[in-house]
Design a protein around this motif. Sequence first.
Motif, PDB file in Angstrom:
ATOM      1  N   CYS A   1      17.493  43.322  69.597  1.00  0.00           N
ATOM      2  CA  CYS A   1      18.556  42.652  68.862  1.00  0.00           C
ATOM      3  C   CYS A   1      19.077  43.497  67.711  1.00  0.00           C
ATOM      4  CB  CYS A   1      18.055  41.318  68.316  1.00  0.00           C
ATOM      5  SG  CYS A   1      19.432  40.297  67.750  1.00  0.00           S
TER       6      CYS A   1
ATOM      7  N   ALA B   1      20.777  42.173  65.305  1.00  0.00           N
ATOM      8  CA  ALA B   1      20.931  41.339  64.100  1.00  0.00           C
ATOM      9  C   ALA B   1      19.639  41.207  63.297  1.00  0.00           C
ATOM     10  CB  ALA B   1      21.452  39.957  64.480  1.00  0.00           C
ATOM     11  N   ARG B   2      18.515  41.116  63.991  1.00  0.00           N
ATOM     12  CA  ARG B   2      17.199  41.008  63.334  1.00  0.00           C
ATOM     13  C   ARG B   2      17.202  39.994  62.178  1.00  0.00           C
ATOM     14  NH1 ARG B   2      13.788  44.929  64.744  1.00  0.00           N
ATOM     15  NH2 ARG B   2      12.325  43.261  64.275  1.00  0.00           N
ATOM     16  N   CYS B   3      17.519  38.754  62.514  1.00  0.00           N
ATOM     17  CA  CYS B   3      17.621  37.702  61.501  1.00  0.00           C
ATOM     18  C   CYS B   3      16.254  37.379  60.891  1.00  0.00           C
ATOM     19  CB  CYS B   3      18.148  36.420  62.135  1.00  0.00           C
ATOM     20  SG  CYS B   3      19.660  36.646  63.053  1.00  0.00           S
TER      21      CYS B   3
ATOM     22  N   LEU C   1      15.178  34.575  60.152  1.00  0.00           N
ATOM     23  CA  LEU C   1      14.661  33.323  60.724  1.00  0.00           C
ATOM     24  C   LEU C   1      13.970  33.521  62.060  1.00  0.00           C
ATOM     25  CD1 LEU C   1      16.434  32.153  63.383  1.00  0.00           C
ATOM     26  CD2 LEU C   1      18.174  31.966  61.624  1.00  0.00           C
ATOM     27  N   CYS C   2      14.057  34.724  62.640  1.00  0.00           N
ATOM     28  CA  CYS C   2      13.728  34.883  64.061  1.00  0.00           C
ATOM     29  C   CYS C   2      12.445  35.663  64.282  1.00  0.00           C
ATOM     30  CB  CYS C   2      14.874  35.608  64.744  1.00  0.00           C
ATOM     31  SG  CYS C   2      14.631  35.873  66.505  1.00  0.00           S
TER      32      CYS C   2
ATOM     33  N   PHE D   1      11.726  36.406  67.560  1.00  0.00           N
ATOM     34  CA  PHE D   1      11.930  36.868  68.931  1.00  0.00           C
ATOM     35  C   PHE D   1      12.514  38.279  68.971  1.00  0.00           C
ATOM     36  CE2 PHE D   1      15.001  36.886  72.584  1.00  0.00           C
ATOM     37  CZ  PHE D   1      14.073  36.908  73.610  1.00  0.00           C
ATOM     38  N   GLY D   2      13.500  38.551  68.108  1.00  0.00           N
ATOM     39  CA  GLY D   2      14.216  39.816  68.162  1.00  0.00           C
ATOM     40  C   GLY D   2      13.314  41.017  67.861  1.00  0.00           C
TER      41      GLY D   2
ATOM     42  N   ALA E   1      18.874  37.949  72.953  1.00  0.00           N
ATOM     43  CA  ALA E   1      19.179  38.596  71.679  1.00  0.00           C
ATOM     44  C   ALA E   1      20.510  39.347  71.804  1.00  0.00           C
ATOM     45  CB  ALA E   1      18.042  39.549  71.324  1.00  0.00           C
ATOM     46  N   LEU E   2      20.936  39.940  70.693  1.00  0.00           N
ATOM     47  CA  LEU E   2      22.217  40.673  70.674  1.00  0.00           C
ATOM     48  C   LEU E   2      21.915  42.153  70.890  1.00  0.00           C
ATOM     49  CD1 LEU E   2      23.767  38.891  67.527  1.00  0.00           C
ATOM     50  CD2 LEU E   2      23.706  38.110  69.921  1.00  0.00           C
TER      51      LEU E   2
ATOM     52  N   LYS F   1      24.547  37.706  61.787  1.00  0.00           N
ATOM     53  CA  LYS F   1      25.157  37.126  62.982  1.00  0.00           C
ATOM     54  C   LYS F   1      26.382  36.304  62.640  1.00  0.00           C
ATOM     55  CE  LYS F   1      21.941  33.378  64.196  1.00  0.00           C
ATOM     56  NZ  LYS F   1      20.847  33.114  65.142  1.00  0.00           N
TER      57      LYS F   1
HETATM   58  S1  SF4 Z   1      17.700  36.934  68.784  1.00  0.00           S
HETATM   59 FE1  SF4 Z   1      19.214  35.651  67.706  1.00  0.00          FE
HETATM   60  S2  SF4 Z   1      18.085  34.697  66.040  1.00  0.00           S
HETATM   61 FE2  SF4 Z   1      16.831  36.426  66.821  1.00  0.00          FE
HETATM   62  S3  SF4 Z   1      17.379  38.180  65.555  1.00  0.00           S
HETATM   63 FE3  SF4 Z   1      18.730  38.234  67.295  1.00  0.00          FE
HETATM   64  S4  SF4 Z   1      20.575  37.094  66.688  1.00  0.00           S
HETATM   65 FE4  SF4 Z   1      18.971  36.607  65.220  1.00  0.00          FE
END
Ligand code: SF4
Length: 367
Positions: free
Chosen positions: A65, A67-69, A71-72, A74-75, A113-114, A193
Amino acid sequence: MTPFAEAAAAKLSRGGRLDPDEALALYEHNDLLLLAALARAAKERQSGRDVYFNVNRHINLTNICAARCPLCAFGRGRDDAGAYVMDREEVVAVARRAADESPDLSEIHMVSALHPDKPFAYYLDIVAAVRATLPGIHIKAFTPVEICHFAAVSGLPIDEVLRALKAAGLGSLPGGGAEVLDDAIRGVICPRKASSAQWTEVVKAAHRLGIPTNASLLYGHIETPRQRIEHLCKLRAIQDETGGFQAFVAFPFHPDNTGLPQLARVGAWEDLKMVAIARLVLDNFAHIKAFWMMLTLPVAQLALAFGADDLDGTVAEEKIIHAAGAKTGTSIAREDIVAIIREAGYVAVERDTFYNSRRVWGTSDNG
Ligand code: SF4
């Protein structure tokens, strides 16, 4: 009860619409059983004794990903341990196996993911391949945030991205990535994001093109109850305009392995209040989901008494929520979903993506 909360409850009983202050008064009054009674009455006006679920299969194409948010959980970065990308053949094999193992499968659900490098053609190709492999199965895929990402990597306008996906076989969008539609909050939990305006632009464009979507809320992190309610009111306003939302689902934040580990998972009390207040504010949404995988089965079952009318699906595999510490299983047998609905005194309705009934289990028969 405060006079204001009492007036809000009376307004609901007359079929009135809550404004944000009234919704907040009811929410903060904290009378869980009153909220349950009001929300259950609202649910039963909409869909009687029916409670829905579907037989579906989640596929998460990649966890790499850009974005590496915070909140996440998963990425991943491209070179991180556990980073993966599925190719078209792998996705088709998973989809085919899911259909073989579950003859009643009605939906493939893909969110990811992005990925920083994959071109838009990769996603189009996968949708077209799944469509060709399973022509009768609905493809629900790509959150509005992913659609914004496809527009960015392809240089195409949002409308054209959606049109191309629809032509390839996409049927609807999940509602994820809405988090809280407040850019100050997003600046902390997911700064890279799509913005609130972009999320909204995508769902409105999808609805205009005849692509239904869901809507969501991620609660229990840094947002306030007022911001949760304002988020619901924004969704209600979009629905007034387009009518394109099928269902709403509230996701409790799971902090494990995220960039916000200091936060604690909210309790069942808050989960149930959220379901109920969503049902009461979102008076123009037909369906409120209690996603068992997010809430746990016992809380999801209780949520049926708090206005929820949908437990989502059998899922069969899920990586995103479990990366953040969800302790729920990654799949559930249809018989188990049916059993918890019937135990709550409701009629279990196996649905397709559009809430058409495929099979019904009453409260007292085996059928
Ligand atoms: S998978 Fe979604 S929530 Fe997780 S880091 Fe990437 S954009 Fe953010």
